[in-house]
Design an enzyme around this catalytic site. Structure first.
Site, PDB file in Angstrom:
ATOM      1  N   ASP A  10     -42.208   0.042  31.943  1.00  0.00           N
ATOM      2  CA  ASP A  10     -41.041  -0.800  31.669  1.00  0.00           C
ATOM      3  C   ASP A  10     -40.732  -1.598  32.939  1.00  0.00           C
ATOM      4  OD1 ASP A  10     -38.669  -1.797  30.408  1.00  0.00           O
ATOM      5  OD2 ASP A  10     -37.470  -0.262  31.399  1.00  0.00           O
ATOM      6  N   SER A  11     -39.851  -2.578  32.805  1.00  0.00           N
ATOM      7  CA  SER A  11     -39.420  -3.333  33.979  1.00  0.00           C
ATOM      8  C   SER A  11     -38.543  -2.478  34.898  1.00  0.00           C
ATOM      9  CB  SER A  11     -38.613  -4.552  33.527  1.00  0.00           C
ATOM     10  OG  SER A  11     -37.518  -4.111  32.743  1.00  0.00           O
ATOM     11  N   TYR A  42     -36.493  -8.384  33.957  1.00  0.00           N
ATOM     12  CA  TYR A  42     -37.517  -9.342  33.541  1.00  0.00           C
ATOM     13  C   TYR A  42     -36.951 -10.340  32.512  1.00  0.00           C
ATOM     14  CZ  TYR A  42     -41.558  -6.602  35.343  1.00  0.00           C
ATOM     15  OH  TYR A  42     -42.488  -5.959  36.109  1.00  0.00           O
ATOM     16  N   CYS A  73     -40.935  -1.573  26.846  1.00  0.00           N
ATOM     17  CA  CYS A  73     -40.052  -2.686  27.226  1.00  0.00           C
ATOM     18  C   CYS A  73     -40.127  -3.719  26.109  1.00  0.00           C
ATOM     19  CB  CYS A  73     -40.532  -3.299  28.541  1.00  0.00           C
ATOM     20  SG  CYS A  73     -39.635  -4.785  29.018  1.00  0.00           S
ATOM     21  N   ASN A  74     -38.975  -4.048  25.542  1.00  0.00           N
ATOM     22  CA  ASN A  74     -38.958  -5.030  24.453  1.00  0.00           C
ATOM     23  C   ASN A  74     -39.341  -6.417  24.939  1.00  0.00           C
ATOM     24  OD1 ASN A  74     -37.426  -3.968  21.747  1.00  0.00           O
ATOM     25  ND2 ASN A  74     -36.862  -2.796  23.554  1.00  0.00           N
ATOM     26  N   THR A  75     -38.891  -6.764  26.144  1.00  0.00           N
ATOM     27  CA  THR A  75     -39.160  -8.105  26.658  1.00  0.00           C
ATOM     28  C   THR A  75     -40.666  -8.312  26.829  1.00  0.00           C
ATOM     29  OG1 THR A  75     -37.066  -7.909  27.833  1.00  0.00           O
ATOM     30  CG2 THR A  75     -38.503  -9.721  28.485  1.00  0.00           C
ATOM     31  N   GLU A 152     -28.887  -0.426  35.147  1.00  0.00           N
ATOM     32  CA  GLU A 152     -29.626  -0.126  36.388  1.00  0.00           C
ATOM     33  C   GLU A 152     -28.645   0.239  37.514  1.00  0.00           C
ATOM     34  OE1 GLU A 152     -33.106  -0.272  37.346  1.00  0.00           O
ATOM     35  OE2 GLU A 152     -33.756  -0.495  35.266  1.00  0.00           O
ATOM     36  N   CYS A 184     -33.746  -3.375  23.364  1.00  0.00           N
ATOM     37  CA  CYS A 184     -34.037  -3.267  24.798  1.00  0.00           C
ATOM     38  C   CYS A 184     -33.982  -1.781  25.114  1.00  0.00           C
ATOM     39  CB  CYS A 184     -32.986  -4.035  25.608  1.00  0.00           C
ATOM     40  SG  CYS A 184     -33.139  -3.733  27.396  1.00  0.00           S
ATOM     41  N   THR A 185     -34.974  -1.285  25.833  1.00  0.00           N
ATOM     42  CA  THR A 185     -35.036   0.164  26.045  1.00  0.00           C
ATOM     43  C   THR A 185     -33.972   0.670  27.026  1.00  0.00           C
ATOM     44  OG1 THR A 185     -36.803  -0.198  27.675  1.00  0.00           O
ATOM     45  CG2 THR A 185     -37.467   0.398  25.433  1.00  0.00           C
TER      46      THR A 185
END
Ligand code: DGL
Length: 265
Positions: A10-11, A42, A73-75, A152, A184-185
């Site tokens: 993931d980002s 991201y 990661c969805n993005t 975050e 979005c995770t």
């Protein structure tokens, strides 16, 4: 049978919500996780940059002899999946398809809301996939770009978070959806706030549970399941280990948080 690890990336720390579910549904699997905490978020970046970063993350995991790659990661799933497929020698699972399938089973009134990063929402990936499977479904999508930095930072239940969430969710709430995809995770970390605003009659569908379920199905089909009773876990991040330990310990078990290590890509 194959006891090589599953690579998950993931980002940032959001993909750990997917790891939590994989641990529940696939307790014999070893996992190597990579979160790019140096460059998160991201979702506000362009396709070229997201693809470049995503390929770097995927390559790092591929070099670790993984048997399967989960793009948590969805993005990245929305924007760079075809490019990752081109370089990957192992099977890949993104998070979008599993969440779409679950949301279609969940909605009773055929009205689904989708929230995600600007990258995911602008790509229209959810809208297009939902309509491909059922053209009668109404989809209301809203980008929530501040949700990733908020999680975050560990501001999950903060008053400021509630104010921002009310602003973002107003349109979806008044449209009367009965199902909301957390596209979005990172967003399951805000599920209490989101559920409170949307009301108890709206079902939240996140990426974690349906992705872990689909992963289990694919590993079974491809005869890649592990029977290892002592699986190993490695978690890598690219920056800010102290902040990550602090935030991850709120939703990730402490013995796993202790395994998180900072690396340079
Ligand atoms: N967890 C990522 C996702 O699912 C967040 C993307 C970002 O870094 O903005 O989209």
């Amino acid at each position: 049978m194959n006891s090589n690890p599953i690579g998950v990336f993931d980002s940032g720390i959001g993909g750990l919500t997917v790891v939590n579910e994989i641990l529940k549904q696939l307790p014999n699997e070893s996992i190597i996780y990579l979160g790019d905490t140096a460059r998160v978020p991201y979702g506000t970046r362009g396709k070229e940059v997201i693809t470049k970063f995503a390929l770097e993350l995927a390559n790092f995991l591929i070099r670790k002899k993984i048997k399967f790659l989960v793009v948590a990661c969805n993005t990245i799933s929305a924007i760079a999946l075809p490019e990752i497929e081109k370089i990957s020698p192992v099977h890949i699972l993104g998070v979008v398809d599993p969440a779409v399938k679950k949301a279609l089973k969940t909605t009773k009134i055929k009205k689904i809301g989708v929230i995600g990063t600007s990258g995911t929402i602008n790509s229209k990936v959810y809208e297009n996939k939902i309509k491909e499977l059922d053209s009668k479904i109404e989809v209301v999508s809203v980008a929530c770009p501040l949700f990733v930095p908020i999680t975050e930072e560990g501001f999950n239940e903060h008053e400021a978070t509630k104010m921002i969430a009310r602003e973002y969710l107003e349109q979806i709430k008044s449209s009367g959806v009965d199902t909301l995809i957390l596209g979005c995770t990172h967003y399951p970390l805000l599920d209490n706030v989101i559920q409170e605003i949307m009301g108890e009659n709206v079902v939240l569908v996140d990426s974690a549970q349906p992705t872990a379920k689909e992963l289990k199905k694919l590993l079974e089909e491809k005869k890649l399941l592990s029977e290892n009773s002592e699986p190993t876990y490695q978690f890598f991040i690219t920056d800010a280990p102290d902040r990550v330990y602090q935030i991850a310990s709120k939703f990730f078990s402490q013995n796993l948080v202790d395994r998180i290590k900072k690396i340079t890509l």
